[in-house]
Design a protein around this motif. Structure first.
Motif, PDB file in Angstrom:
ATOM      1  N   UNK A   1      -6.202   9.498  -0.389  1.00 57.10           N
ATOM      2  CA  UNK A   1      -6.752   9.565   0.987  1.00 57.10           C
ATOM      3  C   UNK A   1      -7.379   8.250   1.384  1.00 57.10           C
ATOM      4  N   UNK A   2      -8.117   7.616   0.444  1.00 59.69           N
ATOM      5  CA  UNK A   2      -8.742   6.332   0.754  1.00 59.69           C
ATOM      6  C   UNK A   2      -7.699   5.258   1.003  1.00 59.69           C
ATOM      7  N   UNK A   3      -6.603   5.281   0.184  1.00 65.73           N
ATOM      8  CA  UNK A   3      -5.538   4.297   0.397  1.00 65.73           C
ATOM      9  C   UNK A   3      -4.851   4.498   1.753  1.00 65.73           C
TER      10      UNK A   3
ATOM     11  N   UNK B   1       0.829  -1.214   0.000  1.00 66.56           N
ATOM     12  CA  UNK B   1       0.000   0.000   0.000  1.00 66.56           C
ATOM     13  C   UNK B   1       0.860   1.259   0.000  1.00 66.56           C
ATOM     14  N   UNK B   2       1.884   1.291   0.843  1.00 63.50           N
ATOM     15  CA  UNK B   2       2.750   2.475   0.936  1.00 63.50           C
ATOM     16  C   UNK B   2       3.476   2.721  -0.392  1.00 63.50           C
ATOM     17  N   UNK B   3       3.890   1.599  -1.070  1.00 67.82           N
ATOM     18  CA  UNK B   3       4.587   1.761  -2.375  1.00 67.82           C
ATOM     19  C   UNK B   3       3.641   2.357  -3.412  1.00 67.82           C
ATOM     20  N   UNK B   4       2.389   1.869  -3.436  1.00 68.61           N
ATOM     21  CA  UNK B   4       1.401   2.398  -4.392  1.00 68.61           C
ATOM     22  C   UNK B   4       1.137   3.870  -4.124  1.00 68.61           C
ATOM     23  N   UNK B   5       0.995   4.231  -2.817  1.00 68.19           N
ATOM     24  CA  UNK B   5       0.744   5.647  -2.452  1.00 68.19           C
ATOM     25  C   UNK B   5       1.911   6.508  -2.893  1.00 68.19           C
ATOM     26  N   UNK B   6       3.140   6.008  -2.735  1.00 67.25           N
ATOM     27  CA  UNK B   6       4.323   6.771  -3.116  1.00 67.25           C
ATOM     28  C   UNK B   6       4.328   7.067  -4.620  1.00 67.25           C
ATOM     29  N   UNK B   7       4.020   6.024  -5.452  1.00 63.74           N
ATOM     30  CA  UNK B   7       3.988   6.221  -6.898  1.00 63.74           C
ATOM     31  C   UNK B   7       2.943   7.256  -7.291  1.00 63.74           C
ATOM     32  N   UNK B   8       1.774   7.179  -6.682  1.00 62.99           N
ATOM     33  CA  UNK B   8       0.704   8.119  -7.010  1.00 62.99           C
ATOM     34  C   UNK B   8       1.075   9.540  -6.597  1.00 62.99           C
ATOM     35  N   UNK B   9       1.749   9.675  -5.455  1.00 66.46           N
ATOM     36  CA  UNK B   9       2.157  11.019  -5.010  1.00 66.46           C
ATOM     37  C   UNK B   9       3.183  11.597  -5.974  1.00 66.46           C
TER      38      UNK B   9
ATOM     39  N   UNK C   1      -6.372  17.624 -10.284  1.00 70.64           N
ATOM     40  CA  UNK C   1      -7.364  16.550 -10.315  1.00 70.64           C
ATOM     41  C   UNK C   1      -7.688  16.133  -8.876  1.00 70.64           C
ATOM     42  N   UNK C   2      -8.865  16.571  -8.434  1.00 67.98           N
ATOM     43  CA  UNK C   2      -9.281  16.327  -7.036  1.00 67.98           C
ATOM     44  C   UNK C   2      -9.580  14.852  -6.783  1.00 67.98           C
ATOM     45  N   UNK C   3      -9.994  14.085  -7.798  1.00 70.11           N
ATOM     46  CA  UNK C   3     -10.328  12.656  -7.620  1.00 70.11           C
ATOM     47  C   UNK C   3      -9.091  11.843  -7.287  1.00 70.11           C
ATOM     48  N   UNK C   4      -7.913  12.213  -7.832  1.00 67.21           N
ATOM     49  CA  UNK C   4      -6.673  11.508  -7.490  1.00 67.21           C
ATOM     50  C   UNK C   4      -6.334  11.655  -6.010  1.00 67.21           C
TER      51      UNK C   4
ATOM     52  N   UNK D   1      -6.468  19.262   1.646  1.00 67.39           N
ATOM     53  CA  UNK D   1      -7.371  19.465   0.510  1.00 67.39           C
ATOM     54  C   UNK D   1      -7.696  20.938   0.338  1.00 67.39           C
ATOM     55  N   UNK D   2      -7.938  21.627   1.476  1.00 69.66           N
ATOM     56  CA  UNK D   2      -8.246  23.065   1.412  1.00 69.66           C
ATOM     57  C   UNK D   2      -7.087  23.841   0.809  1.00 69.66           C
TER      58      UNK D   2
END
Length: 729
Positions: free
Chosen positions: A553-555, A530-538, A545-548, A723-724
């Protein structure tokens, strides 16, 4: 009501210290006229009595002792001793008063029979008063009757009424009120002595009060009060106040009674009227009981008891213990009630024993007096014989000559007797020599038999000694073998125990290794991925793009839940399924049974401790485990006491053992100690150890508890803030 126990027998001539010289010197002028040669007044004694009657009693007391040291006149010594007896009687120092009264009677050898009889009568009166104060009523009655007889012999009217008054008081004490009233009313006819009249008024008032005739009682009390005010008689005032107070008490007017008793106590203490002071305190105590003020009653009775013991007043002590017993029963303190009952019974027994001793002494005195009378008669007979011999001197001379002839013949007879006795002695000596020879032969025969017996005994003793020596050697070898076997057995047992401990340790390590492997797999496969996936997305994050951002956040939430569930799986199941204190108490009970160490555990308050954060509960449990392990391993303790308190957001753990202890300055820190210190520091707690050799160890730990904050809430707030910021950018 029970205050009558002290007051009725205490109403003993309140005039004792006011008319003392008049009592003794009533007929001084008459005696001087009759026997001016025989009686010569001692000026120092007269001055002493004047000083006493003026109220300077302490000066009179000191002067009396100086007179006793220098006086040679028996009359002066007797009268001085009598004054000291009155001085101690007034202060309820009974033993001293009795001693000086007996001394006065001993030196009362005045030639004038009337004066001698008068002093005896006064001494009898004082003895009767002292024994009455002690509660020995029969003894008091005896001395009053002797005083009445002595005063009637020489028509001493004043002393006659004195003893009548005292006898009436004794009857009153014994419950014979008819005879008591009759004698007291007879005393009222003695118009020459206000003090006897005052005492009679007070005693009559007391009897009427006891017979519940309160109106007549008040009449006589008021008559007595008038006389007291005229004569400035403090002792009389106290007794009248006690009577009035008792009347109020019997009429259920406790407040008025209390006022009278307290006024009486003030006067009694001021004037050193010790026994009246005791009675006043007892009366106040009884009033407090009627008002159900038991603590105040106990306090005032304790003061009265202390004074009664100090002055040796047995009757007062017995009555006070009875009152304390009643208070204890009212307060349902039956243990002390029984104790007071036993003390009262012992004192009553001692009073009865004293009565018996006095009766024995009285019989002894009677025996001695009869012996003296016989000696006097023998002396009279000898005197008459001497007179006859002097009247018949010629016949005596003739008798002497005859006696000389008789003595010569007696001498001849004695010479013959000596000769006969010498012959007898010779015969006895020859017989003794023969006896000695026979005894010598018997001794030789006994020596031979003893020698034979000793030889035979030695012959038998030698083989017995050898057998005993062989038995001792075998016993010693067997004892050494037993010791060795015991050592081998203990070594085997220790080896088995150590093997068991090693097996347990191996099993524990194996379980820990498996748990570590599972945790590492969980961390690598789930949380790591999970942490690796979050890192790639960041890294490839498109801020616009607010949906990303929502996906990230969900991950993050999912990863947080996995970490939380992992941490919960690490918690012991028994904490999640049971209350914390139940788990801890079960653990301590198992340890106590296994190690034979007595463990005392005191938690407070239970509810708040059970509701503490789980992390704090786990850490507390592990700290107690570590402390208990160290104690069992190193302290050699038989008892352990654990106190766990949670007060004002602070967890306080007090761990105490009675082991061998250690020197904190010289002791090096082990792994367990360092782990314990690290755990407590992580919790921002404080850690203190107090230990000395042979005194045990005390460990005090305090952990502050902060207000719990919801991690989800914090995380949600942080994400919202991020987010704000992104929206504003």
């Amino acid at each position: 009501m029970t205050i009558w126990y002290g007051r009725l027998y205490l109403l003993i001539f309140i005039f004792l210290s006011f008319n003392l010289q008049a009592q003794i010197e009533n007929r001084k002028t008459t005696f001087s006229a009759k026997n001016s040669v025989e009686i010569k007044e001692d000026k120092n004694t007269l001055a002493l009595y004047d000083l006493y009657n003026k109220g300077e009693e302490k000066k009179a007391y000191k002067k009396a002792h100086s007179i006793l040291k220098s006086a040679s006149n028996h009359r002066s010594i007797a009268r001085t001793n009598l004054l000291l007896a009155y001085y101690f009687n007034k202060r309820a120092i009974i033993d001293s008063s009795i001693y000086y009264t007996n001394q006065a009677l001993k030196f009362n050898t005045v030639v004038n029979d009337s004066l001698k009889n008068r002093l005896f009568s006064l001494g009898y009166n004082l003895l009767a008063i002292n024994y009455k104060k002690r509660g020995l009523l029969n003894e008091s009655k005896k001395w009053h009757l002797k005083g009445i007889e002595a005063s009637q012999k020489y028509n001493e009217k004043n002393l006659y009424y004195t003893h009548i008054h005292g006898l009436a008081q004794t009857y009153s004490e014994l419950g014979d009120y008819n005879n008591a009233l009759k004698l007291f009313k007879q005393c009222l006819t003695c118009k020459d002595d206000n003090e006897i009249i005052l005492g009679s008024y007070i005693n009559i008032g007391d009897i009427y009060s006891r017979l519940k005739d309160y109106e007549n009682a008040n009449i006589f009390y008021k008559k007595g009060k008038i006389i007291c005010e005229k004569t400035n008689n403090d002792q009389g005032r106290v007794i009248v106040l006690l009577g009035l107070g008792e009347n109020y008490q019997l009429q259920n007017k406790p407040q008025e009674a209390l006022k009278m008793f307290q006024e009486a106590l003030t006067i009694a203490d001021k004037s050193e009227l010790n026994q009246l002071s005791i009675v006043s305190r007892s009366s106040i105590g009884n009033t407090y009981i009627s008002l159900k003020k038991y603590n105040e009653a106990k306090m005032i009775f304790s003061e009265a008891l202390q004074k009664s013991v100090y002055f040796g007043l047995l009757q007062n002590q017995s009555s006070i213990y009875d009152e304390l017993r009643k208070i204890a029963i009212q307060q349902e303190d039956y243990k002390n009630a029984y104790l007071f009952f036993e003390k009262a019974a012992r004192i009553k027994d001692s009073i009865n024993n004293l009565q018996k001793i006095k009766e024995i002494n009285e019989l002894e005195v009677k025996y001695k007096t009869t012996q003296k009378q016989k000696e006097i008669e023998a002396l009279k007979f000898e005197n008459e014989a001497k007179k006859l011999t002097l009247a018949n001197q010629e016949e005596a001379i003739k008798n002497m000559l005859l006696q000389e002839e008789i003595s010569k013949k007696n001498n001849e007879n004695t010479i013959l007797a000596f000769q006969n006795s010498s012959n007898k002695k010779r015969n006895e000596i020859s017989l003794l020599k023969k006896d000695q020879q026979l005894k010598a032969l018997e001794i030789n025969q006994q020596k031979k038999t003893k020698l034979f017996t000793i030889t035979a005994f030695l012959i038998l003793l030698l083989p017995l000694t050898g057998l005993l020596f062989q038995y001792y050697k075998r016993f010693k070898v067997q004892h050494v073998l037993n010791i060795k076997q015991a050592e081998i057995s203990s070594q085997k047992i220790n080896g088995i125990l150590k093997d068991q401990e090693l097996e347990l340790i191996k099993a524990s390590i194996s379980g820990q290794d498996k748990e570590r492997q599972r945790i590492s797999q969980e961390l690598h496969d789930s949380i790591g991925g999970n942490l690796a996936a979050i890192k790639l997305q960041v890294n490839h994050l498109d801020v616009s793009n607010f949906s990303n951002i929502q996906k990230i956040s969900l991950q993050l939430d999912e990863t947080y839940q996995q970490v939380r569930s992992l941490s919960h799986t690490l918690l012991p199941k028994k904490f999640s399924q049971n209350k914390f204190l139940e788990v801890l108490e079960s653990y301590l009970k198992n340890i106590s049974e296994a190690s034979k160490v007595k463990i005392s555990f005191i938690p407070y308050p239970r509810k708040e401790i059970n509701e503490m954060d789980e992390d704090i509960q786990i850490e507390t449990f592990k700290i107690i485990q570590e402390l208990l392990t160290n104690t069992i391993k190193h302290a050699n303790a038989s008892e352990v006491e654990i106190q766990l308190n949670f007060i004002e957001n602070i967890v306080n753990l007090l761990f105490e053992d009675n082991g061998i202890g250690f020197d904190a300055a010289k002791q090096s820190k082990g792994i367990g100690f360092i782990n314990l210190e690290t755990r407590i520091k992580k919790l921002n707690g404080s850690f203190f150890i107090d230990s000395k050799l042979k005194r045990g160890t005390i460990t005090n730990i305090e952990i502050p508890i902060l207000e719990p904050k919801s991690k989800n809430k914090v995380k949600g707030i942080d994400l919202k803030n991020q987010l704000d910021e992104l929206k504003s950018n």
